[in-house]
Write a protein that holds these residues in place. Sequence first.
Motif, mmCIF file in Angstrom:
data_model
loop_
_atom_site.group_PDB
_atom_site.id
_atom_site.type_symbol
_atom_site.label_atom_id
_atom_site.label_comp_id
_atom_site.label_asym_id
_atom_site.label_seq_id
_atom_site.Cartn_x
_atom_site.Cartn_y
_atom_site.Cartn_z
ATOM 1 N N ASN A 231 0.823 -1.199 0.000
ATOM 2 C CA ASN A 231 0.000 0.000 0.000
ATOM 3 C C ASN A 231 0.863 1.258 0.000
ATOM 4 O O ASN A 231 0.509 2.285 0.541
ATOM 5 N N GLU B 100 -9.302 -3.935 5.903
ATOM 6 C CA GLU B 100 -8.117 -3.106 5.636
ATOM 7 C C GLU B 100 -6.853 -3.596 6.333
ATOM 8 O O GLU B 100 -5.758 -3.194 5.977
ATOM 9 N N VAL B 101 -7.003 -4.398 7.363
ATOM 10 C CA VAL B 101 -5.819 -4.853 8.090
ATOM 11 C C VAL B 101 -5.626 -6.359 7.888
ATOM 12 O O VAL B 101 -4.665 -6.799 7.264
ATOM 13 N N GLU B 104 -5.468 -7.656 4.210
ATOM 14 C CA GLU B 104 -4.210 -7.241 3.569
ATOM 15 C C GLU B 104 -3.014 -7.984 4.152
ATOM 16 O O GLU B 104 -2.071 -8.329 3.432
ATOM 17 N N LYS B 174 -1.210 0.552 9.743
ATOM 18 C CA LYS B 174 -2.532 -0.072 9.826
ATOM 19 C C LYS B 174 -3.056 -0.053 11.263
ATOM 20 O O LYS B 174 -4.236 0.211 11.493
#
Lengths: 233, 233
Positions: A231, B100-101, B104, B174
Amino acid sequence: MSGQNSDQLHRTTLAIYTSIMEQFNPGLQRLAALGNNYIQAFQALALTSEAYFNALCKMGEQAMQSMSSRLLGDVLVQISDSQRRLTNELEGVFRWFHSEVLREMDDNVRLDKEYILNSRRRYEIEVRNQASALERQMRRGVPQDGSEYVHFLRECQREALKEEERRYRFLAEKHSGFTQSIAYLMNKTGGGLQNRAEGWKDLVNHTRESRPRTPSRLEDNIVRYNEIMFNNT
Amino acid sequence: MSGQNSDQLHRTTLAIYTSIMEQFNPGLQRLAALGNNYIQAFQALALTSEAYFNALCKMGEQAMQSMSSRLLGDVLVQISDSQRRLTNELEGVFRWFHSEVLREMDDNVRLDKEYILNSRRRYEIEVRNQASALERQMRRGVPQDGSEYVHFLRECQREALKEEERRYRFLAEKHSGFTQSIAYLMNKTGGGLQNRAEGWKDLVNHTRESRPRTPSRLEDNIVRYNEIMFNNT
Protein backbone atom coordinates in the motif's frame (compact mmCIF):
# COMPACT_ATOMS: atom_id res chain seq x y z
CA MET A 1 -58.12 5.15 38.64
CA SER A 2 -60.53 7.65 40.19
CA GLY A 3 -63.46 6.26 38.29
CA GLN A 4 -62.92 2.65 39.36
CA ASN A 5 -65.31 0.96 41.73
CA SER A 6 -64.07 -1.32 44.51
CA ASP A 7 -64.21 -4.48 42.35
CA GLN A 8 -62.27 -2.88 39.52
CA LEU A 9 -59.73 -1.48 41.96
CA HIS A 10 -59.23 -4.88 43.53
CA ARG A 11 -58.84 -6.63 40.14
CA THR A 12 -56.37 -4.03 38.88
CA THR A 13 -54.26 -4.33 42.03
CA LEU A 14 -54.16 -8.12 41.68
CA ALA A 15 -53.18 -7.66 38.01
CA ILE A 16 -50.22 -5.49 39.05
CA TYR A 17 -48.94 -8.22 41.40
CA THR A 18 -49.52 -10.80 38.66
CA SER A 19 -47.59 -8.67 36.17
CA ILE A 20 -44.60 -8.45 38.54
CA MET A 21 -44.72 -12.20 39.15
CA GLU A 22 -45.42 -13.38 35.61
CA GLN A 23 -43.83 -10.69 33.43
CA PHE A 24 -41.26 -8.63 35.27
CA ASN A 25 -39.48 -11.32 37.27
CA PRO A 26 -39.26 -13.94 34.49
CA GLY A 27 -38.06 -11.12 32.21
CA LEU A 28 -35.41 -10.18 34.78
CA GLN A 29 -34.33 -13.79 35.03
CA ARG A 30 -33.97 -14.07 31.24
CA LEU A 31 -32.08 -10.79 31.22
CA ALA A 32 -29.66 -12.02 33.90
CA ALA A 33 -28.99 -15.17 31.84
CA LEU A 34 -28.43 -13.12 28.66
CA GLY A 35 -26.21 -10.78 30.66
CA ASN A 36 -24.05 -13.69 31.73
CA ASN A 37 -23.66 -14.68 28.06
CA TYR A 38 -22.77 -11.07 27.27
CA ILE A 39 -20.08 -10.98 29.95
CA GLN A 40 -18.66 -14.33 28.91
CA ALA A 41 -18.49 -13.11 25.31
CA PHE A 42 -16.68 -9.98 26.49
CA GLN A 43 -14.18 -12.07 28.45
CA ALA A 44 -13.54 -14.18 25.34
CA LEU A 45 -13.03 -10.99 23.34
CA ALA A 46 -10.61 -9.67 25.98
CA LEU A 47 -8.58 -12.90 25.72
CA THR A 48 -8.36 -12.77 21.91
CA SER A 49 -7.51 -9.07 22.07
CA GLU A 50 -4.76 -9.79 24.59
CA ALA A 51 -3.35 -12.57 22.36
CA TYR A 52 -3.47 -10.33 19.29
CA PHE A 53 -1.78 -7.31 20.85
CA ASN A 54 0.81 -9.47 22.62
CA ALA A 55 1.75 -10.86 19.20
CA LEU A 56 1.81 -7.35 17.70
CA CYS A 57 3.99 -6.19 20.60
CA LYS A 58 6.44 -9.04 19.91
CA MET A 59 6.69 -7.92 16.29
CA GLY A 60 7.35 -4.42 17.57
CA GLU A 61 10.15 -5.75 19.77
CA GLN A 62 11.62 -7.57 16.75
CA ALA A 63 11.51 -4.29 14.82
CA MET A 64 13.30 -2.55 17.69
CA GLN A 65 16.14 -5.06 17.29
CA SER A 66 16.39 -4.40 13.56
CA MET A 67 18.72 -1.96 11.78
CA SER A 68 15.85 -0.42 9.80
CA SER A 69 12.82 -0.05 12.01
CA ARG A 70 13.60 0.87 15.61
CA LEU A 71 11.20 3.82 15.61
CA LEU A 72 8.43 1.76 13.97
CA GLY A 73 9.03 -0.98 16.53
CA ASP A 74 8.58 1.56 19.30
CA VAL A 75 5.31 2.72 17.70
CA LEU A 76 4.07 -0.90 17.49
CA VAL A 77 4.89 -1.52 21.17
CA GLN A 78 3.09 1.70 22.13
CA ILE A 79 0.02 0.77 20.07
CA SER A 80 -0.08 -2.67 21.70
CA ASP A 81 0.26 -1.20 25.20
CA SER A 82 -2.44 1.32 24.50
CA GLN A 83 -4.88 -1.32 23.25
CA ARG A 84 -4.13 -3.55 26.22
CA ARG A 85 -4.80 -0.67 28.60
CA LEU A 86 -8.09 0.02 26.83
CA THR A 87 -9.12 -3.64 27.17
CA ASN A 88 -8.23 -3.50 30.89
CA GLU A 89 -10.40 -0.43 31.36
CA LEU A 90 -13.29 -2.12 29.56
CA GLU A 91 -12.80 -5.15 31.79
CA GLY A 92 -13.38 -2.82 34.73
CA VAL A 93 -16.68 -1.63 33.21
CA PHE A 94 -17.82 -5.23 32.68
CA ARG A 95 -16.75 -6.22 36.20
CA TRP A 96 -18.95 -3.40 37.49
CA PHE A 97 -21.78 -4.57 35.22
CA HIS A 98 -21.39 -8.08 36.61
CA SER A 99 -21.33 -7.20 40.30
CA GLU A 100 -23.68 -4.21 40.32
CA VAL A 101 -26.21 -5.19 37.68
CA LEU A 102 -26.27 -8.90 36.90
CA ARG A 103 -25.63 -10.22 40.39
CA GLU A 104 -28.24 -7.87 41.86
CA MET A 105 -30.74 -8.88 39.17
CA ASP A 106 -30.09 -12.53 40.02
CA ASP A 107 -30.47 -11.91 43.77
CA ASN A 108 -33.62 -9.85 43.30
CA VAL A 109 -35.30 -12.48 41.13
CA ARG A 110 -34.53 -15.14 43.69
CA LEU A 111 -35.74 -13.09 46.69
CA ASP A 112 -38.64 -11.43 44.94
CA LYS A 113 -40.52 -14.61 44.03
CA GLU A 114 -41.52 -15.29 47.61
CA TYR A 115 -41.72 -11.64 48.62
CA ILE A 116 -44.20 -10.65 45.94
CA LEU A 117 -46.30 -13.76 46.51
CA ASN A 118 -46.45 -12.87 50.21
CA SER A 119 -47.29 -9.24 49.48
CA ARG A 120 -50.14 -10.33 47.27
CA ARG A 121 -51.34 -12.82 49.87
CA ARG A 122 -51.13 -10.18 52.62
CA TYR A 123 -53.08 -7.78 50.44
CA GLU A 124 -55.82 -10.36 49.83
CA ILE A 125 -56.11 -11.07 53.57
CA GLU A 126 -56.32 -7.33 54.32
CA VAL A 127 -59.02 -6.93 51.69
CA ARG A 128 -61.03 -9.79 53.20
CA ASN A 129 -60.62 -8.32 56.71
CA GLN A 130 -61.66 -4.85 55.59
CA ALA A 131 -64.61 -6.19 53.60
CA SER A 132 -65.80 -8.29 56.59
CA ALA A 133 -65.49 -5.30 58.93
CA LEU A 134 -67.50 -3.19 56.51
CA GLU A 135 -70.14 -5.91 56.27
CA ARG A 136 -70.32 -6.30 60.06
CA GLN A 137 -70.81 -2.56 60.56
CA MET A 138 -73.53 -2.48 57.89
CA ARG A 139 -75.28 -5.41 59.58
CA ARG A 140 -75.13 -3.54 62.90
CA GLY A 141 -76.87 -0.64 61.12
CA VAL A 142 -73.87 1.74 61.34
CA PRO A 143 -74.29 4.05 58.28
CA GLN A 144 -71.55 3.31 55.66
CA ASP A 145 -70.99 4.82 52.19
CA GLY A 146 -68.02 2.49 51.59
CA SER A 147 -65.71 5.45 50.91
CA GLU A 148 -63.27 4.35 53.61
CA TYR A 149 -63.04 0.90 51.99
CA VAL A 150 -62.45 2.42 48.53
CA HIS A 151 -59.79 4.68 50.06
CA PHE A 152 -58.10 1.59 51.52
CA LEU A 153 -58.21 -0.19 48.12
CA ARG A 154 -56.72 2.88 46.43
CA GLU A 155 -53.89 3.03 48.94
CA CYS A 156 -53.17 -0.65 48.35
CA GLN A 157 -53.15 -0.12 44.61
CA ARG A 158 -50.80 2.83 44.99
CA GLU A 159 -48.47 0.58 46.96
CA ALA A 160 -48.61 -2.16 44.32
CA LEU A 161 -47.87 0.41 41.61
CA LYS A 162 -44.93 1.64 43.65
CA GLU A 163 -43.64 -1.91 43.90
CA GLU A 164 -43.83 -2.25 40.14
CA GLU A 165 -42.29 1.15 39.54
CA ARG A 166 -39.40 0.45 41.90
CA ARG A 167 -38.53 -2.64 39.90
CA TYR A 168 -38.49 -0.79 36.57
CA ARG A 169 -36.56 2.06 38.21
CA PHE A 170 -33.96 -0.41 39.42
CA LEU A 171 -33.54 -1.62 35.80
CA ALA A 172 -33.43 1.88 34.34
CA GLU A 173 -31.02 3.18 36.97
CA LYS A 174 -28.62 0.25 36.67
CA HIS A 175 -28.53 0.40 32.89
CA SER A 176 -28.18 4.13 32.65
CA GLY A 177 -25.25 3.63 35.07
CA PHE A 178 -23.78 1.08 32.66
CA THR A 179 -24.09 3.48 29.74
CA GLN A 180 -22.63 6.24 31.87
CA SER A 181 -19.59 4.17 32.78
CA ILE A 182 -19.00 3.43 29.08
CA ALA A 183 -19.42 7.13 28.24
CA TYR A 184 -17.05 8.07 31.07
CA LEU A 185 -14.41 5.68 29.73
CA MET A 186 -14.87 7.04 26.21
CA ASN A 187 -14.52 10.65 27.31
CA LYS A 188 -11.61 9.95 29.62
CA THR A 189 -9.70 7.91 27.04
CA GLY A 190 -10.83 9.14 23.61
CA GLY A 191 -8.94 12.43 23.52
CA GLY A 192 -5.60 11.03 24.65
CA LEU A 193 -5.95 8.06 22.31
CA GLN A 194 -6.64 10.39 19.39
CA ASN A 195 -3.52 12.44 20.21
CA ARG A 196 -1.37 9.34 20.52
CA ALA A 197 -2.71 7.91 17.25
CA GLU A 198 -1.89 11.20 15.49
CA GLY A 199 1.58 11.16 17.02
CA TRP A 200 2.13 7.62 15.73
CA LYS A 201 0.95 8.65 12.27
CA ASP A 202 3.47 11.50 12.28
CA LEU A 203 6.26 9.16 13.37
CA VAL A 204 5.32 6.64 10.69
CA ASN A 205 5.33 9.41 8.07
CA HIS A 206 8.66 10.62 9.38
CA THR A 207 10.20 7.19 8.69
CA ARG A 208 8.85 7.40 5.15
CA GLU A 209 10.34 10.81 4.48
CA SER A 210 13.64 10.49 6.30
CA ARG A 211 15.34 8.38 3.59
CA PRO A 212 15.09 9.97 0.13
CA ARG A 213 14.63 7.45 -2.62
CA THR A 214 17.56 6.75 -4.94
CA PRO A 215 16.10 4.19 -7.33
CA SER A 216 18.44 1.47 -8.51
CA ARG A 217 18.01 -1.62 -10.65
CA LEU A 218 16.64 -3.66 -7.75
CA GLU A 219 14.64 -0.86 -6.23
CA ASP A 220 12.66 -0.16 -9.37
CA ASN A 221 11.05 -3.56 -9.00
CA ILE A 222 10.76 -3.28 -5.25
CA VAL A 223 8.97 0.06 -5.44
CA ARG A 224 6.60 -1.15 -8.14
CA TYR A 225 5.83 -4.28 -6.14
CA ASN A 226 5.39 -2.50 -2.86
CA GLU A 227 3.10 0.07 -4.38
CA ILE A 228 0.71 -2.80 -5.00
CA MET A 229 1.38 -4.92 -1.98
CA PHE A 230 2.32 -2.82 1.00
CA ASN A 231 0.00 0.00 0.00
CA ASN A 232 3.01 2.24 -0.69
CA THR A 233 3.61 2.73 3.00
CA MET B 1 27.29 -0.07 8.59
CA SER B 2 30.19 2.22 7.47
CA GLY B 3 32.82 0.05 9.10
CA GLN B 4 31.68 -3.21 7.50
CA ASN B 5 33.85 -4.92 4.90
CA SER B 6 32.29 -6.55 1.85
CA ASP B 7 31.84 -9.96 3.52
CA GLN B 8 30.14 -8.46 6.57
CA LEU B 9 27.95 -6.32 4.32
CA HIS B 10 26.90 -9.33 2.31
CA ARG B 11 26.16 -11.45 5.38
CA THR B 12 24.11 -8.66 7.00
CA THR B 13 22.05 -8.16 3.83
CA LEU B 14 21.31 -11.89 3.66
CA ALA B 15 20.33 -11.79 7.34
CA ILE B 16 17.82 -9.03 6.61
CA TYR B 17 16.15 -11.14 3.92
CA THR B 18 16.22 -14.13 6.26
CA SER B 19 14.64 -12.08 9.02
CA ILE B 20 11.78 -11.02 6.71
CA MET B 21 11.27 -14.62 5.59
CA GLU B 22 11.70 -16.37 8.92
CA GLN B 23 10.57 -13.79 11.46
CA PHE B 24 8.39 -11.08 9.94
CA ASN B 25 6.24 -13.14 7.58
CA PRO B 26 5.53 -16.03 9.97
CA GLY B 27 4.78 -13.39 12.63
CA LEU B 28 2.38 -11.67 10.23
CA GLN B 29 0.70 -14.99 9.48
CA ARG B 30 0.23 -15.71 13.21
CA LEU B 31 -1.06 -12.19 13.69
CA ALA B 32 -3.62 -12.62 10.88
CA ALA B 33 -4.84 -15.87 12.48
CA LEU B 34 -5.09 -14.22 15.93
CA GLY B 35 -6.85 -11.28 14.28
CA ASN B 36 -9.46 -13.61 12.83
CA ASN B 37 -10.07 -15.02 16.33
CA TYR B 38 -10.33 -11.45 17.62
CA ILE B 39 -12.94 -10.55 15.00
CA GLN B 40 -14.93 -13.73 15.58
CA ALA B 41 -14.94 -13.00 19.31
CA PHE B 42 -16.16 -9.48 18.59
CA GLN B 43 -18.96 -10.84 16.40
CA ALA B 44 -19.99 -13.22 19.19
CA LEU B 45 -19.98 -10.29 21.62
CA ALA B 46 -22.11 -8.23 19.22
CA LEU B 47 -24.66 -11.07 19.07
CA THR B 48 -24.89 -11.44 22.84
CA SER B 49 -25.12 -7.66 23.23
CA GLU B 50 -27.95 -7.56 20.68
CA ALA B 51 -29.81 -10.34 22.52
CA TYR B 52 -29.33 -8.61 25.87
CA PHE B 53 -30.49 -5.17 24.78
CA ASN B 54 -33.39 -6.58 22.77
CA ALA B 55 -34.57 -8.27 25.98
CA LEU B 56 -34.06 -5.04 27.95
CA CYS B 57 -35.99 -3.15 25.27
CA LYS B 58 -38.89 -5.60 25.60
CA MET B 59 -38.99 -4.98 29.34
CA GLY B 60 -39.04 -1.27 28.58
CA GLU B 61 -42.01 -1.80 26.27
CA GLN B 62 -43.78 -3.73 29.05
CA ALA B 63 -43.13 -0.82 31.40
CA MET B 64 -44.58 1.57 28.82
CA GLN B 65 -47.81 -0.45 28.94
CA SER B 66 -47.96 -0.29 32.73
CA MET B 67 -49.87 2.25 34.86
CA SER B 68 -46.80 3.00 36.98
CA SER B 69 -43.73 3.15 34.79
CA ARG B 70 -44.31 4.66 31.35
CA LEU B 71 -41.46 7.14 31.70
CA LEU B 72 -39.08 4.45 33.01
CA GLY B 73 -40.11 2.23 30.10
CA ASP B 74 -39.22 5.00 27.70
CA VAL B 75 -35.81 5.37 29.38
CA LEU B 76 -35.19 1.61 29.09
CA VAL B 77 -36.09 1.65 25.38
CA GLN B 78 -33.76 4.61 24.82
CA ILE B 79 -30.89 2.92 26.69
CA SER B 80 -31.36 -0.23 24.60
CA ASP B 81 -31.42 1.75 21.34
CA SER B 82 -28.34 3.66 22.33
CA GLN B 83 -26.39 0.49 23.17
CA ARG B 84 -27.49 -1.16 19.94
CA ARG B 85 -26.30 1.89 17.95
CA LEU B 86 -22.96 1.77 19.76
CA THR B 87 -22.55 -1.92 18.90
CA ASN B 88 -23.36 -1.13 15.25
CA GLU B 89 -20.71 1.58 15.18
CA LEU B 90 -18.16 -0.80 16.71
CA GLU B 91 -19.11 -3.38 14.08
CA GLY B 92 -18.11 -0.77 11.48
CA VAL B 93 -14.68 -0.40 13.10
CA PHE B 94 -14.17 -4.17 13.12
CA ARG B 95 -15.35 -4.47 9.50
CA TRP B 96 -12.68 -1.91 8.58
CA PHE B 97 -10.12 -3.84 10.65
CA HIS B 98 -11.07 -7.01 8.81
CA SER B 99 -10.94 -5.62 5.27
CA GLU B 100 -8.12 -3.11 5.64
CA VAL B 101 -5.82 -4.85 8.09
CA LEU B 102 -6.41 -8.59 8.35
CA ARG B 103 -7.22 -9.29 4.72
CA GLU B 104 -4.21 -7.24 3.57
CA MET B 105 -1.98 -9.01 6.06
CA ASP B 106 -3.23 -12.34 4.74
CA ASP B 107 -2.66 -11.30 1.12
CA ASN B 108 0.77 -9.89 1.85
CA VAL B 109 1.97 -13.03 3.62
CA ARG B 110 0.78 -15.15 0.70
CA LEU B 111 2.38 -12.95 -1.97
CA ASP B 112 5.51 -12.06 -0.02
CA LYS B 113 6.79 -15.59 0.43
CA GLU B 114 7.73 -15.92 -3.21
CA TYR B 115 8.59 -12.28 -3.71
CA ILE B 116 11.15 -12.10 -0.90
CA LEU B 117 12.68 -15.42 -1.91
CA ASN B 118 13.07 -14.05 -5.46
CA SER B 119 14.51 -10.75 -4.22
CA ARG B 120 17.07 -12.59 -2.17
CA ARG B 121 17.90 -14.90 -5.12
CA ARG B 122 18.22 -11.90 -7.46
CA TYR B 123 20.49 -10.20 -4.96
CA GLU B 124 22.73 -13.26 -4.70
CA ILE B 125 22.99 -13.49 -8.51
CA GLU B 126 23.86 -9.77 -8.72
CA VAL B 127 26.52 -10.20 -6.04
CA ARG B 128 28.03 -13.14 -7.92
CA ASN B 129 28.01 -11.15 -11.20
CA GLN B 130 29.60 -8.10 -9.60
CA ALA B 131 32.22 -10.19 -7.80
CA SER B 132 33.12 -12.04 -11.03
CA ALA B 133 33.37 -8.75 -12.95
CA LEU B 134 35.68 -7.37 -10.23
CA GLU B 135 37.78 -10.51 -10.34
CA ARG B 136 38.01 -10.41 -14.16
CA GLN B 137 39.17 -6.79 -14.09
CA MET B 138 41.77 -7.54 -11.42
CA ARG B 139 43.07 -10.48 -13.48
CA ARG B 140 43.38 -8.14 -16.51
CA GLY B 141 45.51 -5.88 -14.29
CA VAL B 142 42.98 -3.01 -14.20
CA PRO B 143 43.70 -1.25 -10.88
CA GLN B 144 40.76 -1.86 -8.42
CA ASP B 145 40.33 -0.75 -4.81
CA GLY B 146 37.00 -2.58 -4.56
CA SER B 147 35.23 0.62 -3.51
CA GLU B 148 32.69 0.33 -6.34
CA TYR B 149 31.83 -3.20 -5.24
CA VAL B 150 31.43 -2.09 -1.61
CA HIS B 151 29.25 0.78 -2.81
CA PHE B 152 27.11 -1.75 -4.71
CA LEU B 153 26.80 -3.96 -1.61
CA ARG B 154 25.82 -0.94 0.50
CA GLU B 155 23.11 0.04 -1.97
CA CYS B 156 21.75 -3.52 -1.93
CA GLN B 157 21.73 -3.51 1.86
CA ARG B 158 19.95 -0.16 1.86
CA GLU B 159 17.31 -1.71 -0.38
CA ALA B 160 16.92 -4.77 1.84
CA LEU B 161 16.56 -2.51 4.88
CA LYS B 162 13.92 -0.53 3.04
CA GLU B 163 12.05 -3.75 2.29
CA GLU B 164 12.09 -4.62 5.96
CA GLU B 165 11.17 -1.11 7.04
CA ARG B 166 8.20 -0.98 4.61
CA ARG B 167 6.79 -4.13 6.18
CA TYR B 168 7.02 -2.77 9.71
CA ARG B 169 5.64 0.56 8.50
CA PHE B 170 2.68 -1.26 6.98
CA LEU B 171 1.99 -2.86 10.39
CA ALA B 172 2.44 0.38 12.33
CA GLU B 173 0.35 2.41 9.92
CA LYS B 174 -2.53 -0.07 9.83
CA HIS B 175 -2.65 -0.45 13.60
CA SER B 176 -2.37 3.23 14.35
CA GLY B 177 -5.30 3.56 11.90
CA PHE B 178 -7.22 0.99 13.95
CA THR B 179 -6.55 2.88 17.18
CA GLN B 180 -7.50 6.11 15.44
CA SER B 181 -10.84 4.73 14.29
CA ILE B 182 -11.59 3.60 17.86
CA ALA B 183 -10.57 7.01 19.21
CA TYR B 184 -12.71 8.72 16.56
CA LEU B 185 -15.73 6.64 17.58
CA MET B 186 -15.10 7.42 21.25
CA ASN B 187 -14.84 11.14 20.66
CA LYS B 188 -17.79 11.25 18.30
CA THR B 189 -20.05 9.22 20.61
CA GLY B 190 -18.77 9.75 24.15
CA GLY B 191 -20.08 13.28 24.73
CA GLY B 192 -23.60 12.61 23.46
CA LEU B 193 -23.76 9.33 25.36
CA GLN B 194 -22.72 11.09 28.58
CA ASN B 195 -25.45 13.71 28.09
CA ARG B 196 -28.09 11.10 27.38
CA ALA B 197 -27.04 9.03 30.41
CA GLU B 198 -27.29 12.13 32.62
CA GLY B 199 -30.71 12.89 31.15
CA TRP B 200 -31.86 9.34 31.97
CA LYS B 201 -30.55 9.67 35.49
CA ASP B 202 -32.56 12.89 35.93
CA LEU B 203 -35.70 11.22 34.56
CA VAL B 204 -35.21 8.25 36.88
CA ASN B 205 -34.78 10.58 39.84
CA HIS B 206 -37.85 12.50 38.76
CA THR B 207 -39.95 9.32 39.01
CA ARG B 208 -38.58 8.81 42.52
CA GLU B 209 -39.45 12.30 43.68
CA SER B 210 -42.74 12.81 41.91
CA ARG B 211 -44.78 10.67 44.34
CA PRO B 212 -44.32 11.71 47.97
CA ARG B 213 -44.39 8.81 50.39
CA THR B 214 -47.33 8.38 52.69
CA PRO B 215 -46.36 5.33 54.72
CA SER B 216 -49.07 2.84 55.55
CA ARG B 217 -49.14 -0.51 57.31
CA LEU B 218 -48.11 -2.37 54.15
CA GLU B 219 -45.65 0.22 52.96
CA ASP B 220 -43.59 0.14 56.12
CA ASN B 221 -42.61 -3.39 55.26
CA ILE B 222 -42.23 -2.66 51.56
CA VAL B 223 -39.88 0.26 52.14
CA ARG B 224 -37.78 -1.72 54.58
CA TYR B 225 -37.58 -4.61 52.12
CA ASN B 226 -36.82 -2.48 49.09
CA GLU B 227 -34.10 -0.61 50.89
CA ILE B 228 -32.30 -3.91 51.06
CA MET B 229 -33.34 -5.45 47.78
CA PHE B 230 -33.85 -2.80 45.15
CA ASN B 231 -31.13 -0.60 46.57
CA ASN B 232 -33.73 1.97 47.59
CA THR B 233 -34.19 3.10 43.99
